[in-house]
Scaffold this active site. Structure first.
Site, PDB file in Angstrom:
ATOM      1  N   CYS A 112     -95.297 -19.372 -49.703  1.00 21.41           N
ATOM      2  CA  CYS A 112     -94.692 -20.334 -48.783  1.00 21.41           C
ATOM      3  C   CYS A 112     -94.067 -21.549 -49.473  1.00 21.41           C
ATOM      4  O   CYS A 112     -93.164 -22.185 -48.929  1.00 21.41           O
ATOM      5  CB  CYS A 112     -95.736 -20.791 -47.784  1.00 21.41           C
ATOM      6  SG  CYS A 112     -96.996 -19.531 -47.466  1.00 21.41           S
ATOM      7  N   HIS A 259     -91.592 -25.222 -44.087  1.00 27.90           N
ATOM      8  CA  HIS A 259     -91.908 -23.791 -44.056  1.00 27.90           C
ATOM      9  C   HIS A 259     -92.275 -23.422 -42.615  1.00 27.90           C
ATOM     10  O   HIS A 259     -93.150 -24.035 -42.006  1.00 27.90           O
ATOM     11  CB  HIS A 259     -93.067 -23.519 -45.012  1.00 27.90           C
ATOM     12  CG  HIS A 259     -93.726 -22.197 -44.803  1.00 27.90           C
ATOM     13  ND1 HIS A 259     -93.031 -21.001 -44.850  1.00 27.90           N
ATOM     14  CD2 HIS A 259     -95.006 -21.860 -44.538  1.00 27.90           C
ATOM     15  CE1 HIS A 259     -93.867 -20.011 -44.619  1.00 27.90           C
ATOM     16  NE2 HIS A 259     -95.079 -20.497 -44.432  1.00 27.90           N
ATOM     17  N   ASN A 289     -93.045 -15.455 -39.659  1.00 26.63           N
ATOM     18  CA  ASN A 289     -93.348 -16.117 -40.920  1.00 26.63           C
ATOM     19  C   ASN A 289     -92.976 -15.186 -42.060  1.00 26.63           C
ATOM     20  O   ASN A 289     -93.685 -14.229 -42.366  1.00 26.63           O
ATOM     21  CB  ASN A 289     -94.845 -16.469 -40.962  1.00 26.63           C
ATOM     22  CG  ASN A 289     -95.235 -17.188 -42.240  1.00 26.63           C
ATOM     23  OD1 ASN A 289     -94.520 -17.171 -43.240  1.00 26.63           O
ATOM     24  ND2 ASN A 289     -96.400 -17.825 -42.216  1.00 26.63           N
TER      25      ASN A 289
END
Lengths: 335, 76
Positions: A112, A259, A289
């Site tokens: 991430c 993120h 994600n």
């Protein structure tokens, strides 16, 4: 003299999994509540014979329709789904894309926080005179690590890849970045087996967590509450440090692009930082994600809707490691 | 904060079907999952400006124990 982001492209794999698809597979889990809180409607996953590199090549070829491949003199390849343990996937990418041989290429293993680290590294290579046109690639297929019975993680994560060209520029447009690392949280997000510490175990026991999610130690495991606690406690003060480091106030930032992990968590951070909704990017509906891909995807999506002129954007990536990195960039809508 | 209001607001935030009282063990409810844990941390932070640590969340069992973790002095 400095560096700037010149172009960004991204790709998703073909296979789309909607919340309805997941609801059919797991009738007892409330995906409506999930969609409402986490903010994800669908995610894309690779076919069995595809890898993160498959996606990376597609993203890079998309970029090469706009920029000449001969210009690239360095590849930074961010992935946690390498083609092999060795050699570096970036070397294979050089060959597949038919880039010049006189270039640098390396993989780096971050999730991430990967894209923001990548921008900072690209800036460093350019400003030290070691490169002029850096190809920063993010490519991830967490779907391959997730257990079929782990509905939480199957709902959250999606596959994808991005390709960004960072070039030298008369003015600095990749400003100051700050970093953070906390290895005590290493097991908050982990694929335990298959590397140096624990070998792959074909007889790994099926374990359970949360509301009936299953996994083995060969699979991805995420301690959601732990990661949420970390992000909500560490990142807001960190972002304030990034603002101070760049001598900029919230009012002068056009957009905060973090993120894209979880809409609820992002909104929570937004409120803590006292940033208005219109300055804070939250959109992971389409794609979910995608780990190190979320920031380049968000940047591309956000900038495509902006009018001409450059914008000041604060980026922050955070997660697996635990690792975090954030900074200020100036960017145009022609990326 | 008034304890009754706290319990009412908490149930609303968590979107729990079940009614809550001081003795309800949150962790044993059917609706309790990692999303509930996340919402709980956010709820406590928004209302009491306190960041519950992973350890403190682990120690929460009943609503009453949650009040302990937040600090009884915050309640009327």
């Amino acid at each position: 003299m400095g560096a700037k982001i010149t172009a960004i492209e991204y790709v998703f794999p073909e296979r789309k999994i909607t919340n309805e698809d997941l609801q059919d597979e797991f009738p007892d889990y409330d995906f409506k509540k999930f969609e409402d809180k986490v903010g994800i409607k669908c995610r894309y996953i690779v076919a069995e014979n595809e890898t993160a590199l498959t996606l990376a090549v597609k993203a890079c070829e998309k970029l090469m329709q706009r920029i000449s491949r001969d210009k690239i003199d360095y590849i930074l390849y961010c992935t946690q789904s390498p083609e092999y343990f060795l050699p570096s996937t970036s070397c294979i990418l050089q060959d597949v894309l038919k880039l010049n041989k006189g270039i640098g290429a390396l993989d780096f293993n971050l999730g991430c926080s990967g894209y923001t680290y990548g921008l900072s590294l690209a800036k460093a290579l350019i400003n030290s005179g070691q490169a002029k046109h850096v190809l920063l690639v993010t490519a991830e297929t967490y779907s391959k690590f997730i257990h079929v019975g782990d509905k939480s993680n199957r709902a959250i994560f999606g596959d994808g890849a991005s390709a960004t060209l960072i070039t030298y520029n008369p003015e600095e447009q990749i400003n100051n970045f700050l970093f953070g690392t906390d290895g005590s949280g290493y097991d908050s997000l982990i694929v335990q087996n298959g590397a140096g510490k624990f070998p792959y175990n074909s007889e790994a026991e099926v374990l359970e967590y949360g509301s009936g999610n299953t996994y083995t130690e060969n699979n991805l495991y995420m301690n959601g509450p732990s990661v949420f606690n970390f992000t909500s406690e560490v990142i807001p003060p960190f972002v304030n440090e990034v603002l101070v480091e760049n001598r900029i106030e919230i009012e002068d930032v056009n957009q905060f692009i973090f993120h894209q992990a979880n809409a609820f968590m992002l909104n929570f951070m937004r409120k803590k930082l006292k940033i208005n909704k219109d300055k804070f990017y939250i959109d992971l509906n389409d794609g979910g994600n995608t780990v190190s891909n979320t920031i380049p995807i968000a940047l591309k999506r956000y900038m495509s809707e902006q009018s001409d002129g450059s914008q000041k954007i604060i980026l922050a990536g955070f997660g697996v490691g635990l690792s975090w990195c954030g900074g200020l960039i100036e960017i145009d809508n022609n990326i | 904060m008034n304890i009754e209001k706290f319990i009412k607001d908490l149930r609303e935030a968590l979107e729990f079907e079940e009614e809550l009282n001081l003795q309800t063990n949150l962790k044993e409810l059917e609706d309790w999952d990692s999303m509930a844990a996340m919402i709980l941390v956010a709820f406590v932070s928004d209302n009491f400006d306190k960041n519950l640590t992973t350890e403190e969340v682990k120690n929460v069992t009943t609503v009453d124990s949650l009040i302990d973790q937040i600090g009884r002095e915050n309640f009327s």
